[in-house]
Design a protein around this motif. Structure first.
Motif: not given
Length: 279
Positions: A6, A39, A41, A74, A79, A201-202, A205, A207
């Motif tokens: 990302r 990705l 973000r 994202l 979130r 978030d990692d 997603q 990651i």
């Protein structure tokens, strides 16, 4: 296993060459030709600094450079529920505590400890609020006293034990909880803070490879702690070199002359801009 990487800029200013380097490293690491994903973000939790026009400018610059991404973008601003849930887990485990200190109080305590004026930059928090009386803490919160939430790094270590992370550039690294100390996980002004948001978030997603500048290598010690405590997967890391100016300083958003917009307006092509990166 396919790689998922990302690029996570903040919409607080123009993209510059340092951002482009980070984006290209992440995109190349994804190995999209082998089924990987790159990705995008937008780290926009700090509403006091975010400017609406920069969302589109960031996306337009990336597309102009040929650095397209996979899937939907994202937005961290959407979130908050996930971040609060992670913070509540840490509260229930007794691994965070409220901190009511002002910056001035922290500086004064650091000066007292070190015996001389101290900037506090890159210096672990001196633990002023770590052992506050529970009743006093409850009263302060009930009275609406501004506070942030800090990770109790020593208590966290008791739970997760010895940890390591692997960096594709620097090799196997042992986690040192004392390196950053009791970092802020939720801020007084914007709610959640960087360390917790990025880890949540990692994981969300999925990651597999976290790529970012070598200036964030120390932050990874905190992130591995949080991943272990929250039961998250451990990604591979690659902390790449930074793009520096002629004085050897890291590029910042105030370096307008090196913004992608200014380079494009000067007549440079996308290929020429990418060529400046040396990769």
């Amino acid at each position: 296993m396919s790689r998922i990487t990302r690029f996570a800029p903040s919409p607080t200013g123009e993209l510059h060459l340092g951002h482009v380097y980070a984006a290209k490293v992440a995109r190349d690491m994804a190995q999209r030709e082998n089924g990987g994903q790159f990705l995008l973000r937008q780290e926009d939790i700090d509403s006091s600094r975010v400017r609406p026009e920069y969302y589109q400018k960031i996306e337009a610059d990336l597309l102009w450079l040929g650095l397209d991404w996979d899937g939907e973008i994202l937005l961290q601003s959407q979130r908050s529920t996930a971040y609060e849930a992670a913070l509540e887990t840490l509260r229930k485990l007794g691994l965070v505590y409220p901190c009511f200190c002002t910056r001035r109080e922290i500086q004064e305590e650091l000066t007292r400890i070190h015996g001389a004026p101290h900037s506090g930059e890159n210096t672990p928090y001196p633990g002023i609020c770590r052992h506050l009386d529970p009743q006093q803490t409850a009263e302060l919160i009930a009275n609406g006293s501004p506070h942030c939430w800090r990770l109790d790094s020593a208590a966290a270590r008791e739970i997760h034990g010895e940890l390591h992370f692997h960096d594709l550039r620097f090799g196997q690294i042992k986690v040192d909880p004392s390196l950053n100390g009791d970092v802020v996980l939720a801020r007084k002004d914007i709610g959640i803070a960087y360390h917790l948001a990025v880890v949540v978030d990692d994981e969300f997603q999925a990651i597999t490879h976290v790529t970012r500048g070598e200036d964030l290598l120390s932050a990874t010690h905190v992130h591995r702690q949080l991943q272990a405590i929250l039961g998250y997967r451990e990604p591979e890391y690659f902390h790449h070199r930074l793009v520096l100016d002629e004085n050897g300083k890291r590029l910042a958003k105030r370096d307008a002359a090196r913004s992608i917009r200014s380079l494009r307006e000067s007549g440079m092509s996308a290929r020429e801009v990418i060529g400046l990166l040396g990769i």
